[in-house]
Design a protein around this motif. Structure first.
Motif, short mmCIF file in Angstrom:
data_model
loop_
_atom_site.label_atom_id
_atom_site.label_comp_id
_atom_site.label_asym_id
_atom_site.label_seq_id
_atom_site.Cartn_x
_atom_site.Cartn_y
_atom_site.Cartn_z
N ALA A 1 11.61 5.68 -7.10
CA ALA A 1 11.89 4.81 -5.96
C ALA A 1 13.25 4.14 -6.13
CB ALA A 1 10.81 3.73 -5.85
N LYS A 2 13.95 3.99 -5.02
CA LYS A 2 15.23 3.28 -5.10
C LYS A 2 15.51 2.57 -3.79
CE LYS A 2 17.75 7.45 -3.80
NZ LYS A 2 18.72 8.48 -4.17
N GLY A 3 16.52 1.72 -3.83
CA GLY A 3 16.88 0.97 -2.62
C GLY A 3 15.72 0.10 -2.17
N PRO A 4 15.62 -0.09 -0.86
CA PRO A 4 14.57 -0.96 -0.33
C PRO A 4 13.17 -0.56 -0.81
CG PRO A 4 16.12 -0.38 1.39
CD PRO A 4 16.50 0.43 0.17
N GLU B 1 0.83 -1.21 0.00
CA GLU B 1 0.00 0.00 0.00
C GLU B 1 0.85 1.25 0.00
OE1 GLU B 1 -2.66 -0.67 3.25
OE2 GLU B 1 -3.86 -2.09 2.05
N ALA B 2 1.96 1.17 0.74
CA ALA B 2 2.86 2.32 0.79
C ALA B 2 3.46 2.61 -0.58
CB ALA B 2 3.97 2.07 1.81
N ALA B 3 3.72 1.56 -1.35
CA ALA B 3 4.29 1.76 -2.68
C ALA B 3 3.28 2.45 -3.59
CB ALA B 3 4.71 0.42 -3.28
N GLY B 4 2.04 2.06 -3.50
CA GLY B 4 0.98 2.76 -4.24
C GLY B 4 0.70 2.21 -5.62
N ASP B 5 -0.47 2.54 -6.12
CA ASP B 5 -0.92 2.03 -7.42
C ASP B 5 -0.01 2.45 -8.56
OD1 ASP B 5 -2.93 1.00 -5.98
OD2 ASP B 5 -4.55 2.17 -6.89
N ALA B 6 0.44 3.68 -8.50
CA ALA B 6 1.27 4.20 -9.60
C ALA B 6 2.55 3.39 -9.74
CB ALA B 6 1.61 5.67 -9.35
N THR C 1 13.83 -3.22 -13.13
CA THR C 1 13.95 -2.34 -11.95
C THR C 1 14.38 -0.94 -12.37
OG1 THR C 1 16.23 -3.11 -11.62
CG2 THR C 1 14.50 -4.20 -10.35
N ALA C 2 15.21 -0.87 -13.40
CA ALA C 2 15.64 0.46 -13.87
C ALA C 2 14.45 1.25 -14.39
CB ALA C 2 16.71 0.30 -14.97
N ALA C 3 13.57 0.58 -15.09
CA ALA C 3 12.40 1.25 -15.65
C ALA C 3 11.49 1.76 -14.53
CB ALA C 3 11.62 0.28 -16.56
N VAL C 4 11.31 0.92 -13.49
CA VAL C 4 10.45 1.35 -12.39
C VAL C 4 11.09 2.52 -11.66
CG1 VAL C 4 9.35 0.65 -10.22
CG2 VAL C 4 9.51 -0.98 -12.13
N ARG C 5 12.40 2.46 -11.49
CA ARG C 5 13.10 3.55 -10.81
C ARG C 5 12.93 4.85 -11.59
NH1 ARG C 5 18.17 2.02 -11.21
NH2 ARG C 5 18.24 0.77 -9.30
N ALA C 6 13.09 4.74 -12.90
CA ALA C 6 12.98 5.93 -13.75
C ALA C 6 11.57 6.51 -13.68
CB ALA C 6 13.33 5.55 -15.20
N ALA D 1 3.52 1.25 -13.11
CA ALA D 1 4.80 1.42 -13.80
C ALA D 1 5.53 0.08 -13.91
CB ALA D 1 5.68 2.41 -13.04
N ALA D 2 5.47 -0.70 -12.83
CA ALA D 2 6.16 -1.99 -12.83
C ALA D 2 5.53 -2.94 -13.84
CB ALA D 2 6.12 -2.59 -11.42
N ALA D 3 4.19 -2.97 -13.86
CA ALA D 3 3.51 -3.86 -14.79
C ALA D 3 3.80 -3.45 -16.23
CB ALA D 3 2.00 -3.85 -14.53
N ALA D 4 3.85 -2.15 -16.45
CA ALA D 4 4.15 -1.67 -17.80
C ALA D 4 5.56 -2.08 -18.20
CB ALA D 4 3.99 -0.15 -17.87
N ALA D 5 6.48 -1.95 -17.25
CA ALA D 5 7.86 -2.33 -17.53
C ALA D 5 7.96 -3.81 -17.85
CB ALA D 5 8.76 -1.99 -16.35
N ALA D 6 7.19 -4.60 -17.12
CA ALA D 6 7.20 -6.04 -17.37
C ALA D 6 6.61 -6.32 -18.76
CB ALA D 6 6.40 -6.77 -16.29
#
Length: 473
Positions: free
Chosen positions: A428-431, A391-396, A419-424, A400-405
């Motif tokens: 979000a980064k690290g943990p 929940e903290a990560a959020g829908d967005a 992971t690079a795509a999601v970060r971009a 983004a992650a699903a789109a990257a996949a």
RNA sequence: GCUCCCUUCGUCUAGAGGCCUAGGACAUGGCCCUCUCAAGGCCGUAACACGGGUUCGAAUCCCGUAGGGAGCGCCA
């Protein structure tokens, strides 16, 4: 000529348990260390309790542990046969010899009479010993008893009165026992078969055994065997009585207390290296650190370092050795070990890849099965902390992650790119980047590296799980 | 009941009169490392069953007590 000969002499009346396995190991280690021989003898004189399947299972267990014998029922040897049930001729000769010399005598007392006598002695606060009813019968009295008896007599050994029997125990040091504390005991049963004290001692002598390592439960019986050997003019081995192995609760090992047989451990996927290393250090101390090969254990084995106090079997310690053994396995050995734990429906290459990907997190094969299910079937159930992180990560984030996949097709395989795509997209980064992804994909916040696991998810599953993480339930 | 064996951290153990401020391993707690967990590194918590002797000195020797275990079977 003074080569060490040790033996392991189990009775095939059940599965090999850890206590037996440990004395077998110690005996094997001693022979191995001194370049001696290790003999396997099966004590199957009790036909009722001995079963052929146990004889086979027992040898399988020993081989699995790596305790190979130089003489035994399957391979023979100079002093065979190695099944006591086949050695009755030599016992009969010794019976005749003892009886003829008056060192043994027939006894017609029935089990019921003996039981009654034992109870009354115990009740009167006296040691429950054979009362000597048949000890000093003359020929006429014997004939009378024989005529009245409904069953053939047993043969009892006449224990000499007023003597002291001593021996130097390999682990407990000097021992001294009074023969007056020992009652005349049965050496041949009514059915003509030899009793344990007798055939066990006689066979040790006949097989040239030099060192007997056995459980401490035999310590106070040793003088009987020494007496027997002396009467027969046979050499006695050195005896070493190893303290018994207890359960983790300090009580004797028992099925009830959850004691597992060697077979149980084997079926659960424990590795023999782990079991051997653990057993080596139970009741025995050594400066040797870390997982050792059997030959190294043999070199490090010393009778002086066998403990006198009973040791408890500890699951946590076995688990630690198991972890070391599992991690020390070669790639090929790990495949052999874990292949049966893989779910069906995977091609060989996928199975191998899955095993390689998860093995650092595997202690037992069931762990590999669990991870395989998580990857191939469905994530582990979310706990509260996991849900909160999603929940903290959020829908967005998950959009983004699903789109990257999705951009990598139905079967994403490039974890760094994902992971690079999601970060971009999210910053979000690290943990904050990796934890939600891990939880979304596996349901857990810990586990094997995700990069090698990614191509092993079922087609479409990665994208689906990332989307599902938007609305965890 | 009688005989025998045993008793150091939660567990496995080192220790054979001064080297013990009781050491190591597993477990456990913390920190570091690290994209998680694990692994690895560092640090910590934690024991001589009790009571008497012997001795300048005892975890170590002796004697008791308590507790645990085994044996005393036509089971092995």
């Amino acid at each position: 000529m003074s080569a060490v000969v040790t033996r392991f002499a189990p009775s095939p009346s059940g599965a090999l348990h850890l206590g037996n396995a440990r004395t077998a190991l110690f005996s094997w280690l001693l022979a191995r260390r001194d370049g001696g021989r290790f003999v396997l003898r099966i004590e199957d004189t009790d036909a009722e309790r001995s079963q052929a399947e146990h004889i086979v299972a027992l040898q399988d267990d020993l081989r699995w542990l790596g305790l190979h014998w130089n003489e035994g029922p399957d391979i023979g040897g100079p002093n065979g046969p190695y099944l006591q049930s086949q050695r009755s001729a030599s016992y009969d000769a010794a019976f005749a010899d003892l009886e003829q010399r008056g060192l043994a005598y027939p006894c017609w007392c029935t089990p019921l009479e003996l039981d009654v006598a034992r109870r009354s002695q115990l009740a009167a606060g006296r040691p429950p010993r054979y009362a000597g009813t048949c000890r000093d019968l003359d020929a006429a009295q014997r004939a009378a008893r024989a005529a009245r008896a409904s069953a053939p007599p047993t043969l009892r050994f006449r224990v000499p009165a007023g003597r002291s029997i001593g021996f130097d125990d390999l682990v407990h040091g000097p021992q001294q026992f009074a023969t007056d504390d020992i009652g005349d005991f049965v050496i041949r049963r009514g059915d003509g078969t030899a009793a344990f004290f007798f055939c066990n001692a006689l066979d040790d002598a006949a097989m040239g055994i030099t060192h007997v390592l056995r459980g401490e439960d035999h310590l106070t019986n040793t003088p009987r065997q020494l007496l027997l050997l002396e009467a027969l003019g046979q050499p006695a081995p050195r005896y070493g009585h190893v303290a018994l192995l207890m359960g983790s609760d300090g009580a004797p090992l028992s099925k009830r207390a959850g004691a597992r047989s060697l077979g149980d451990l084997r079926r659960a996927g424990y590795l023999p290296e782990a079991v051997v290393n653990h057993l080596f250090r139970l009741g025995h101390s050594s400066p040797l650190q870390g997982l050792q090969l059997p030959d190294a254990l043999a070199r490090g084995f010393t009778l002086e370092h066998l403990g006198c106090a009973p040791a408890r079997f500890d699951d946590a310690q076995l688990a630690s050795w198991q972890k070391d053994a599992a991690h020390a396995l070669s790639e090929e050995a790990a495949l052999v070990w874990l292949l049966p734990a893989m779910p069906p429906g995977l091609d060989p290459a996928q199975r191998a890849a899955l095993i390689t990907a998860v093995r650092a997190n595997v202690v037992l094969p069931e762990d590999a099965t669990r991870w395989a299910r998580i990857v191939r079937e469905q994530p582990a159930p979310l706990d509260a902390a996991g849900r909160a992180l999603l929940e903290a990560a959020g829908d967005a984030f998950f959009d983004a992650a699903a789109a990257a996949a999705a951009s990598q097709g139905a079967q994403p395989a490039d974890w760094p790119a994902l992971t690079a795509a999601v970060r971009a997209a999210t910053g979000a980064k690290g943990p904050a980047l990796f934890k939600p992804l891990r939880i979304a994909l596996t349901g857990l916040d810990h586990g094997p590296e995700l990069a090698p696991l990614l191509p092993l998810f079922p087609p479409g599953a990665v994208q689906q799980r990332l989307l599902n993480a938007r609305h965890p339930d």
